[in-house]
Design a protein around this motif. Structure first.
Motif, PDB file in Angstrom:
ATOM      1  N   TRP A   5       3.997  -3.449  43.267  1.00  0.00           N
ATOM      2  CA  TRP A   5       5.338  -2.985  43.268  1.00  0.00           C
ATOM      3  C   TRP A   5       6.329  -2.124  43.132  1.00  0.00           C
ATOM      4  O   TRP A   5       5.420  -0.745  43.462  1.00  0.00           O
ATOM      5  N   ALA A   6       7.195  -2.042  43.914  1.00  0.00           N
ATOM      6  CA  ALA A   6       8.308  -1.514  43.619  1.00  0.00           C
ATOM      7  C   ALA A   6      10.102  -1.723  43.400  1.00  0.00           C
ATOM      8  O   ALA A   6      10.074  -2.784  43.623  1.00  0.00           O
ATOM      9  N   SER A   7      10.340  -1.112  42.135  1.00  0.00           N
ATOM     10  CA  SER A   7      11.698  -1.192  41.554  1.00  0.00           C
ATOM     11  C   SER A   7      12.639   0.196  41.766  1.00  0.00           C
ATOM     12  O   SER A   7      11.958   1.176  41.541  1.00  0.00           O
ATOM     13  N   VAL A   8      13.711  -0.285  41.584  1.00  0.00           N
ATOM     14  CA  VAL A   8      14.911   0.732  41.366  1.00  0.00           C
ATOM     15  C   VAL A   8      15.809   0.038  40.645  1.00  0.00           C
ATOM     16  O   VAL A   8      16.548  -1.261  40.821  1.00  0.00           O
ATOM     17  N   GLY A   9      16.966   0.877  39.470  1.00  0.00           N
ATOM     18  CA  GLY A   9      17.519   0.546  38.579  1.00  0.00           C
ATOM     19  C   GLY A   9      16.948   0.441  37.004  1.00  0.00           C
ATOM     20  O   GLY A   9      17.862   0.199  36.038  1.00  0.00           O
ATOM     21  N   ASP A  18       0.766  -6.021  36.199  1.00  0.00           N
ATOM     22  CA  ASP A  18      -0.825  -6.667  35.446  1.00  0.00           C
ATOM     23  C   ASP A  18      -0.603  -7.720  35.910  1.00  0.00           C
ATOM     24  O   ASP A  18      -1.780  -8.487  35.916  1.00  0.00           O
ATOM     25  N   LEU A  19       0.163  -8.564  35.978  1.00  0.00           N
ATOM     26  CA  LEU A  19       0.085  -9.997  36.422  1.00  0.00           C
ATOM     27  C   LEU A  19      -0.459  -9.902  37.854  1.00  0.00           C
ATOM     28  O   LEU A  19      -0.913 -11.483  37.850  1.00  0.00           O
ATOM     29  N   VAL A  20      -0.922  -9.638  38.624  1.00  0.00           N
ATOM     30  CA  VAL A  20      -1.382  -9.530  39.837  1.00  0.00           C
ATOM     31  C   VAL A  20      -2.889  -8.766  39.748  1.00  0.00           C
ATOM     32  O   VAL A  20      -3.089  -8.466  40.681  1.00  0.00           O
ATOM     33  N   ALA A  21      -3.095  -8.447  38.606  1.00  0.00           N
ATOM     34  CA  ALA A  21      -4.655  -7.605  38.396  1.00  0.00           C
ATOM     35  C   ALA A  21      -5.282  -8.505  39.062  1.00  0.00           C
ATOM     36  O   ALA A  21      -6.663  -7.479  39.568  1.00  0.00           O
ATOM     37  N   HIS A  22      -5.858  -9.418  39.935  1.00  0.00           N
ATOM     38  CA  HIS A  22      -6.687 -10.163  40.348  1.00  0.00           C
ATOM     39  C   HIS A  22      -6.913  -9.899  41.633  1.00  0.00           C
ATOM     40  O   HIS A  22      -7.871  -9.558  42.553  1.00  0.00           O
ATOM     41  N   ARG A  23      -5.555  -9.671  41.914  1.00  0.00           N
ATOM     42  CA  ARG A  23      -5.870  -8.386  43.361  1.00  0.00           C
ATOM     43  C   ARG A  23      -5.901  -7.066  43.855  1.00  0.00           C
ATOM     44  O   ARG A  23      -6.788  -6.666  44.322  1.00  0.00           O
ATOM     45  N   GLY A  24      -6.310  -6.523  42.235  1.00  0.00           N
ATOM     46  CA  GLY A  24      -6.733  -5.279  42.375  1.00  0.00           C
ATOM     47  C   GLY A  24      -7.802  -5.069  41.190  1.00  0.00           C
ATOM     48  O   GLY A  24      -7.377  -4.261  40.625  1.00  0.00           O
ATOM     49  N   PRO A  25      -8.970  -4.958  40.762  1.00  0.00           N
ATOM     50  CA  PRO A  25      -9.877  -5.303  40.186  1.00  0.00           C
ATOM     51  C   PRO A  25     -10.628  -3.938  39.884  1.00  0.00           C
ATOM     52  O   PRO A  25     -11.212  -3.268  38.941  1.00  0.00           O
ATOM     53  N   ASP A  26      -9.797  -2.850  40.712  1.00  0.00           N
ATOM     54  CA  ASP A  26     -11.052  -1.843  40.744  1.00  0.00           C
ATOM     55  C   ASP A  26     -10.064  -0.428  39.921  1.00  0.00           C
ATOM     56  O   ASP A  26     -10.584   0.708  40.069  1.00  0.00           O
ATOM     57  N   GLY A  27      -8.625  -0.856  40.369  1.00  0.00           N
ATOM     58  CA  GLY A  27      -8.208  -0.020  39.072  1.00  0.00           C
ATOM     59  C   GLY A  27      -6.140  -0.076  39.223  1.00  0.00           C
ATOM     60  O   GLY A  27      -6.074  -1.081  39.905  1.00  0.00           O
ATOM     61  N   ARG A  28      -5.763   0.606  38.475  1.00  0.00           N
ATOM     62  CA  ARG A  28      -4.542   1.023  38.079  1.00  0.00           C
ATOM     63  C   ARG A  28      -3.991   2.153  38.292  1.00  0.00           C
ATOM     64  O   ARG A  28      -4.305   2.745  37.986  1.00  0.00           O
ATOM     65  N   PHE A 155      10.793  -5.338  44.424  1.00  0.00           N
ATOM     66  CA  PHE A 155       9.449  -5.662  45.685  1.00  0.00           C
ATOM     67  C   PHE A 155       8.740  -6.166  45.090  1.00  0.00           C
ATOM     68  O   PHE A 155       7.949  -5.091  44.247  1.00  0.00           O
ATOM     69  N   ALA A 156       7.501  -6.922  45.651  1.00  0.00           N
ATOM     70  CA  ALA A 156       6.178  -7.693  44.847  1.00  0.00           C
ATOM     71  C   ALA A 156       5.591  -8.124  46.083  1.00  0.00           C
ATOM     72  O   ALA A 156       6.099  -8.520  46.630  1.00  0.00           O
ATOM     73  N   SER A 157       4.078  -8.480  45.679  1.00  0.00           N
ATOM     74  CA  SER A 157       2.873  -8.790  46.247  1.00  0.00           C
ATOM     75  C   SER A 157       3.626 -10.106  46.331  1.00  0.00           C
ATOM     76  O   SER A 157       2.866 -10.874  47.034  1.00  0.00           O
ATOM     77  N   GLU A 158       3.676 -10.641  45.493  1.00  0.00           N
ATOM     78  CA  GLU A 158       3.579 -12.390  44.636  1.00  0.00           C
ATOM     79  C   GLU A 158       4.736 -12.660  43.666  1.00  0.00           C
ATOM     80  O   GLU A 158       5.162 -11.753  42.950  1.00  0.00           O
ATOM     81  N   ILE A 159       5.325 -13.663  44.062  1.00  0.00           N
ATOM     82  CA  ILE A 159       6.580 -13.878  42.863  1.00  0.00           C
ATOM     83  C   ILE A 159       6.369 -14.141  42.049  1.00  0.00           C
ATOM     84  O   ILE A 159       7.223 -13.792  41.380  1.00  0.00           O
ATOM     85  N   PHE A 162       7.686 -11.354  39.428  1.00  0.00           N
ATOM     86  CA  PHE A 162       9.221 -11.262  38.527  1.00  0.00           C
ATOM     87  C   PHE A 162       9.441 -11.658  37.369  1.00  0.00           C
ATOM     88  O   PHE A 162      10.390 -11.316  37.217  1.00  0.00           O
ATOM     89  N   ARG A 163       8.490 -13.207  37.181  1.00  0.00           N
ATOM     90  CA  ARG A 163       8.621 -13.054  35.797  1.00  0.00           C
ATOM     91  C   ARG A 163       8.318 -12.447  34.596  1.00  0.00           C
ATOM     92  O   ARG A 163       8.901 -12.419  33.818  1.00  0.00           O
ATOM     93  N   ALA A 164       8.373 -11.226  35.060  1.00  0.00           N
ATOM     94  CA  ALA A 164       7.882 -10.244  33.991  1.00  0.00           C
ATOM     95  C   ALA A 164       9.319  -9.727  33.672  1.00  0.00           C
ATOM     96  O   ALA A 164       9.480  -9.177  32.512  1.00  0.00           O
ATOM     97  N   LEU A 165      10.887  -9.511  34.298  1.00  0.00           N
ATOM     98  CA  LEU A 165      11.759  -9.062  34.557  1.00  0.00           C
ATOM     99  C   LEU A 165      12.367  -9.922  33.411  1.00  0.00           C
ATOM    100  O   LEU A 165      12.582 -11.396  33.630  1.00  0.00           O
ATOM    101  N   PRO A 166      13.037  -9.722  32.216  1.00  0.00           N
ATOM    102  CA  PRO A 166      13.675 -10.303  30.968  1.00  0.00           C
ATOM    103  C   PRO A 166      14.919 -10.631  32.212  1.00  0.00           C
ATOM    104  O   PRO A 166      15.463 -11.573  31.773  1.00  0.00           O
ATOM    105  N   GLU A 167      15.261 -10.682  33.250  1.00  0.00           N
ATOM    106  CA  GLU A 167      16.352 -11.209  33.773  1.00  0.00           C
ATOM    107  C   GLU A 167      16.548 -11.779  34.551  1.00  0.00           C
ATOM    108  O   GLU A 167      17.120 -12.710  35.313  1.00  0.00           O
TER     109      GLU A 167
END
Length: 633
Positions: A5-9, A18-28, A155-159, A162-167
């Motif tokens: 994930w990468a964002s600005v603003g 965390d919605l893509v925790a399945h992509r990375g079970p070894d750390g955050r 920017f994100a690995s999975e669509i 973006f659902r985590a964003l209130p906007e």
């Protein structure tokens, strides 16, 4: 392999990663930085593959914290690049390929992309220059999506992130829904089925100068890699086969690099069998002690079961073979989970078979799986390519070649005579007659079951031809150009989407050696006779694998490709589920379907009075996707 994930603003909720925790079970990892455009947030979910120590944690810093990166993928030639960069004076503190990306970017900037052999999607933030640089690998093996709103870029690995964003609001992109439902296409443009969500396509990058960035402005996306032209080199058959086999073997060697267990999907087809055979040979050269593991999908239905070919490869290589048998009842139980992980509708139940394979791999603790994606696209391996081949032969006046190919198709492939006759007839027609004829037939078919609103959203075009035209492709009169189109636009992007989501859903890194760009470029450069020769497909691969594969596999002439007994399932145990799914799709998107026509077409297909078509499943999958993601239509 990871989630990024990468964002600005603004600072997003934790769910953005965390919605893509399945992509990375070894750390955050999570890092908040400053810029004149607002806070910059980089986040990462880690699947540890190379240097599994804590040193590999991301976001990773470089040059005393001047540059930060989040990275998803692998740079297979990272050891060679590291040695080159060390000679240039760059120090390293980890054994990761991610640090090699940072050093390469510091040395060569965006030009570093051309030096990478690998699959990757990454974002680098330069604090001094206040620049975000994002890039995706040549063929789009690893995903990278982007979304903009007032004052925010992400920017994100999975669509779903973006659902985590209130906007963010999930709304349908009707034009891309038309492409999927009418033409079985998605991932063929930078748009997705979610309105406002875009992607960097394979071979694209973007550099955003934050002091000059405007949320309502177009991003300066550019293409850093383009497929080379086809048919540019002449080789004797033996030289081409030797060159292809050498490049494929080297690609497999690089793709075996990992600090975790590596295995492979094994369908019994030519592509996956070649990878398994070469992997075993390489591991023997390395004197590896552990058995190489493979996972296969098998079926009770003989028409799609490849067990005898799998058995032949296992007997020759001595690999450990694990097998799953996907069942229709299990599809019903897991289809919502599959839809949630895929992010967009999927075109057939073959995705379920692949899901089962990766699930078994995870259960057996195989962290990396090699797979055969990309071979068919670069070598004209799909039997549908014979229509293009007939046109090519007709244009050259090669009537003997047409006759020999027809005989081979009838004898070796058991192709229906009616279908072959139609392909030959269309090949003989001048293009100005051929295109309107095919378009008129398909237009009438679509209008039977698609709603006027959806057809209008799609512009009334033929999705395939529109997609090809957008990417600069003309009529497919040669195999080389058809391969380029499949690699860039029509086939490979979808298959890589399925592969990434199915593997990552189970914390598995899927690697695709056939998409080593050195091999792809060599394949495209070869003359078409190295791809199709009469009724023989993938000729150069078959010759190159002589002695490596069981002859039963090397010479097999049928083509399945992770197939399931879909027609039999739909007419039998899944009949009620399919009919209910069609009703759900109509209810969810009434303007997208001609309800009575769709119901009639579905009943006739399930009764066997109309030829079977995957549009049934696409309709069900579309309705399921809209419900799972609560998409406004």
């Amino acid at each position: 392999m990871c989630g990024i994930w990468a964002s600005v603003g603004s600072v997003p909720p934790d769910a953005a990663i965390d919605l893509v925790a399945h992509r990375g079970p070894d750390g955050r990892g999570w890092q908040k930085l400053a810029s004149t455009a607002g806070p910059v947030v980089l986040a990462h979910r880690r699947l540890a593959i190379i240097d599994t120590s804590m040193a590999g944690i991301q976001p990773m810093a470089w040059s005393g914290g001047r540059r930060w990166i989040v990275h998803n993928g692998e740079i297979y030639n990272y050891l060679e690049l590291r040695r080159e960069l060390e000679a240039l004076g760059h120090p390293f503190r980890t054994e990761t390929d991610t640090e090699v990306i940072l050093a390469a970017y510091a040395q060569w900037g965006a030009g570093s992309l051309e030096r990478f052999i690998g699959m990757f999607a990454f974002v680098i933030y330069d604090r001094d220059a206040e620049t975000l640089f994002a890039a995706r690998d040549r063929f789009g093996i690893k995903p990278l999506y982007l979304w903009q709103s007032a004052g925010q870029l992400a920017f994100a690995s999975e669509i779903k992130q973006f659902r985590a964003l209130p906007e963010f609001t999930a709304r349908v992109n009707a034009a891309r829904a038309y492409d999927f439902l009418a033409g079985a296409l998605f991932d063929h443009t930078d748009e997705t089925l979610f309105a406002g969500v875009r992607q960097l396509r394979g071979g694209e990058c973007v550099s955003v100068e934050l002091p000059r960035w405007r949320a309502d402005g177009a991003l300066p996306v550019r293409r850093w890699y383009e497929l080379p032209p086809a048919n540019t080199r002449e080789f004797r058959e033996d030289v081409a086969a030797e060159g292809f086999a050498h490049l494929l073997a080297d690609a497999v060697r690089l793709h075996l690099r990992a600090d975790v267990t590596v295995g492979s999907c094994l369908s019994g087809g030519l592509d996956s069998s070649s990878i398994v055979s070469l992997a075993v040979e390489e591991l023997r050269r390395q004197r590896a002690r552990n058995a190489f593991h493979t996972v296969s999908a098998c079926f009770a239905e003989a028409e799609v079961d490849e067990s005898r070919f799998i058995d032949a490869v296992v007997a020759k290589t001595g690999v450990h073979s694990s097998r799953v048998m996907p069942q229709p009842e299990r599809l019903i139980a897991e289809v919502e989970a599959i839809a949630r992980h895929q992010d967009e509708p999927f075109g057939s139940t073959s995705i379920f078979a692949q899901w089962c394979v990766f699930e078994r791999a995870a259960a057996e603790r195989i962290t990396v799986m090699l797979d055969g994606q990309g071979a068919d696209e670069q070598l004209a391996g799909y039997h549908a390519g014979f229509a293009t081949y007939y046109r090519q032969l007709a244009a050259a006046g090669d009537w003997r070649g047409i006759a020999e190919t027809l005989r081979g198709r009838l004898r070796r492939h058991r192709a229906p005579l009616r279908g072959e006759a139609r392909s030959i007839l269309l090949a003989l027609l001048p293009p100005p007659w051929r295109t309107p004829l095919v378009g008129a037939v398909r237009g009438r078919e679509m209008s039977v079951w698609l709603g006027r609103a959806l057809i209008e959203a799609g512009g009334g075009t033929r999705p395939l031809q529109a997609a090809l035209a957008r990417d600069g492709f003309g009529p497919m009169n040669g195999l080389g150009e058809a391969c380029r189109a499949q690699l860039k636009t029509t086939s490979l992007p979808m298959l890589l989407h399925y592969e990434d989501r199915n593997s990552m859903a189970h914390g598995i890194e899927a690697r695709v050696p056939f998409l080593d760009h050195r091999l792809v470029e060599f394949s495209l450069a070869l003359g078409d006779h190295h791809k199709m020769n009469g009724a023989e497909t993938k000729a150069v691969l078959r010759r190159g694998m002589h002695g490596h594969l069981p002859e039963a596999v090397r010479r097999r002439s049928d083509k399945l490709g992770f197939a399931t007994p879909e027609e039999r399932w739909f007419k039998g145990p899944l009949r009620t589920y399919v009919l209910d799914g069609i009703e759900a799709a109509i209810s969810r998107a009434p303007a997208f379907f001609a309800a009575d026509g769709l119901r009639r077409v579905a009943r006739e297909m399930l009764a066997g009075t109309r030829p079977f078509d995957f549009m049934i499943w696409r309709t069900v999958s579309f309705g399921l996707w809209a419900r799972v993601f609560d998409v406004a239509i």
